[in-house]
Design a protein around this motif. Structure first.
Motif, mmCIF file in Angstrom:
data_model
loop_
_atom_site.group_PDB
_atom_site.id
_atom_site.type_symbol
_atom_site.label_atom_id
_atom_site.label_comp_id
_atom_site.label_asym_id
_atom_site.label_seq_id
_atom_site.Cartn_x
_atom_site.Cartn_y
_atom_site.Cartn_z
ATOM 1 N N UNK A 1 0.713 -1.039 0.074
ATOM 2 C CA UNK A 1 -0.057 -0.040 0.093
ATOM 3 C C UNK A 1 0.857 1.184 -0.132
ATOM 4 N N UNK A 2 1.992 1.126 -0.086
ATOM 5 C CA UNK A 2 3.111 2.235 -0.025
ATOM 6 C C UNK A 2 2.730 3.483 -0.972
ATOM 7 N N UNK A 3 2.334 3.227 -2.249
ATOM 8 C CA UNK A 3 2.103 4.282 -2.991
ATOM 9 C C UNK A 3 0.436 4.675 -2.969
ATOM 10 N N UNK A 4 -0.105 4.124 -2.066
ATOM 11 C CA UNK A 4 -1.716 4.519 -1.838
ATOM 12 C C UNK A 4 -1.633 5.257 -0.417
ATOM 13 N N UNK A 5 -0.670 5.547 0.346
ATOM 14 C CA UNK A 5 -1.006 6.311 1.417
ATOM 15 C C UNK A 5 0.159 7.224 1.586
ATOM 16 N N UNK A 6 -0.281 8.620 1.892
ATOM 17 C CA UNK A 6 0.636 9.678 1.707
ATOM 18 C C UNK A 6 1.761 9.660 2.823
ATOM 19 N N UNK A 7 1.588 8.699 4.042
ATOM 20 C CA UNK A 7 2.574 8.414 4.867
ATOM 21 C C UNK A 7 3.635 7.657 4.374
ATOM 22 N N UNK A 8 3.389 6.984 2.942
ATOM 23 C CA UNK A 8 4.568 6.154 2.684
ATOM 24 C C UNK A 8 4.806 5.026 3.312
ATOM 25 N N UNK A 9 3.794 4.380 4.253
ATOM 26 C CA UNK A 9 4.014 3.216 4.897
ATOM 27 C C UNK A 9 3.925 1.850 4.157
ATOM 28 N N UNK A 10 5.056 1.269 4.262
ATOM 29 C CA UNK A 10 4.817 -0.088 3.333
ATOM 30 C C UNK A 10 4.071 -1.232 3.924
ATOM 31 N N UNK A 11 2.898 -0.769 4.245
ATOM 32 C CA UNK A 11 2.001 -2.178 4.731
ATOM 33 C C UNK A 11 1.319 -2.831 3.655
ATOM 34 N N UNK A 12 0.973 -4.319 3.630
ATOM 35 C CA UNK A 12 0.309 -4.839 2.597
ATOM 36 C C UNK A 12 -0.917 -5.019 2.913
ATOM 37 N N UNK A 13 -1.745 -5.143 1.946
ATOM 38 C CA UNK A 13 -3.225 -5.405 2.084
ATOM 39 C C UNK A 13 -3.307 -6.947 1.611
ATOM 40 N N UNK A 14 -4.133 -7.690 2.122
ATOM 41 C CA UNK A 14 -4.490 -8.882 2.230
ATOM 42 C C UNK A 14 -5.205 -9.041 0.805
ATOM 43 N N UNK A 15 -6.314 -8.233 0.462
ATOM 44 C CA UNK A 15 -6.897 -8.214 -0.798
ATOM 45 C C UNK A 15 -7.038 -6.658 -1.251
ATOM 46 N N UNK A 16 -7.245 -6.202 -2.401
ATOM 47 C CA UNK A 16 -6.821 -4.947 -3.018
ATOM 48 C C UNK A 16 -8.040 -4.711 -4.391
#
Ligand code: EPU
Length: 339
Positions: A10-25
């Motif tokens: 989700x890194x490019x989808x949150x402006x904090x740039x947190x490299x978390x993962x989504x199980x489903x997207x």
């Protein structure tokens, strides 16, 4: 056909740039996509969050559910009254592009809200505001899909229950509503709203100019650029905390101890800039590991590159604790923490 992806960063989808993962997207591009999505087992069997620009949330860890990115586009004329024009704006439109489009087409009201990151669909959720204007001042109604019934619903301005950084979408409709279109009623005649301290000061520097809407728009852009970090340069989510509101007796006690304490009066209560409290506790410009407090504005937490959501969360907890100890005020987060 919709396409649900798995284990997506989700890194490019949150402006904090947190490299978390989504199980489903999933990205949805139309109302029909949303109807299709409601039928899937990934939707029915998982926790879900809806993402606009990802500019007001913090992923504390990987998200074990379904992330829905709304990409519905379009701005349409909906109707007009004697002096106003109503526009229907799809929730996936970029907020700042929309504000600029309005001003270019001589539709006024939202210019003080330019450069707020995020999508149109997020604007009513937290009732975005800046420089003396809130989006509720020009909102007409909101259309959403109720994910529990699959029906398209419309709520008018009163039903939205707007408050400072809050609405029905953070209350009764939280987790239920997928906003599809937002209707704004803009004025065809410009009425300046330029009394906020920062705007006034900036306009006074060029006092020979008679400001028009475009000039104010550019002034706001300049002020924001100077004070607030661009998420493309440094990860952040704007104001991390809300400005706390206290009653008169608490305010007077604080004022005795801190005679320079700034405040805004709102409905007989005193709104105190959280930035002041955080700065007084010595946090401004401090870095802790990979994150820190922005040096030009203490209400902004920043990711210097590789911070995890948990690190930023811990920093925010430490800030809350020191403000609580020094001022007896428990700061409330404006940013939504996703666990
Ligand atoms: N201040 C400090 N230290 C700082 C920065 C500010 O003491 O580092 C004090 C100053 O006294 C200043 C006062 O705080 O006059 C207010 O600062 P500012 O005008 O920057 O506004 P804010 O209260 O910090 C709010 C919104 C912003 C919005 C601005 C401008 C909230 C939580 N934040 O910030 O919204 O842009 O007003 O209207 O209400 C956002 O919500 O993400 C956001 C950026």
């Amino acid at each position: 056909m919709i396409n649900i992806l798995e284990n997506i960063s989700l890194k490019r989808y949150n402006t904090f740039g947190i490299d978390a993962k989504a199980r489903y997207f999933i990205k949805v591009h139309s109302i029909d996509d949303i109807f299709d999505l409601l039928q899937t087992k990934q939707f029915q069997e998982n926790r879900r969050i809806i993402l606009g620009g990802g500019s007001n949330l913090l992923f504390r860890s990987d998200f074990q559910g379904l992330v829905i990115l709304v990409e519905i586009k379009g701005v349409h004329f909906e109707g007009s009254t004697k002096s106003n024009t109503i526009l229907k704006v799809a929730s996936g439109e970029n907020w700042t592009d929309f504000v600029e489009l309005c001003v270019k087409n001589r539709l006024y009201g939202l210019e003080n809200l330019v450069s707020i990151p995020g999508k149109v669909g997020a604007a009513p959720v937290q009732n975005i505001g800046a420089y003396g204007v809130e989006q509720k001042d020009y909102l007409h109604k909101v259309e959403y899909i109720d994910s529990t019934t699959g029906n398209i619903e419309v709520v008018d301005k009163d039903e939205c229950k707007f408050e400072y950084r809050s609405s029905v979408f953070k209350g009764n409709l939280e987790g239920k509503a997928i906003i599809t279109n937002v209707y704004y009623e803009l004025s065809r005649e410009w009425k300046p709203n330029i009394n906020y301290k920062d705007i006034k000061q900036e306009l006074d520097k060029f006092s020979f100019v008679k400001p028009d809407a475009e000039y104010v728009l550019n002034t706001v852009k300049r002020i924001r650029k100077r004070k607030l970090p661009d998420p493309l340069d440094i990860g952040n989510a704007g104001s991390f905390f809300k400005n706390p509101v206290v009653d008169e007796s608490q305010f007077l006690t604080l004022k005795e101890k801190y005679p320079d304490i700034p405040y805004f009066l709102s409905n007989d209560k005193y709104k105190i800039p959280a930035a002041y409290l955080i700065e007084k506790c010595g946090w401004k410009g401090r870095s802790v590991g990979n994150c820190g407090v922005y040096d030009k504005h203490s209400l902004i937490l920043v990711n210097y590159g590789n911070a995890s959501g948990e690190e930023i969360y811990q920093l925010s907890e430490n800030i809350r604790q020191s403000v609580q100890e020094q001022f007896g005020i428990l700061l409330e987060r404006e940013v939504i923490v996703v666990e």
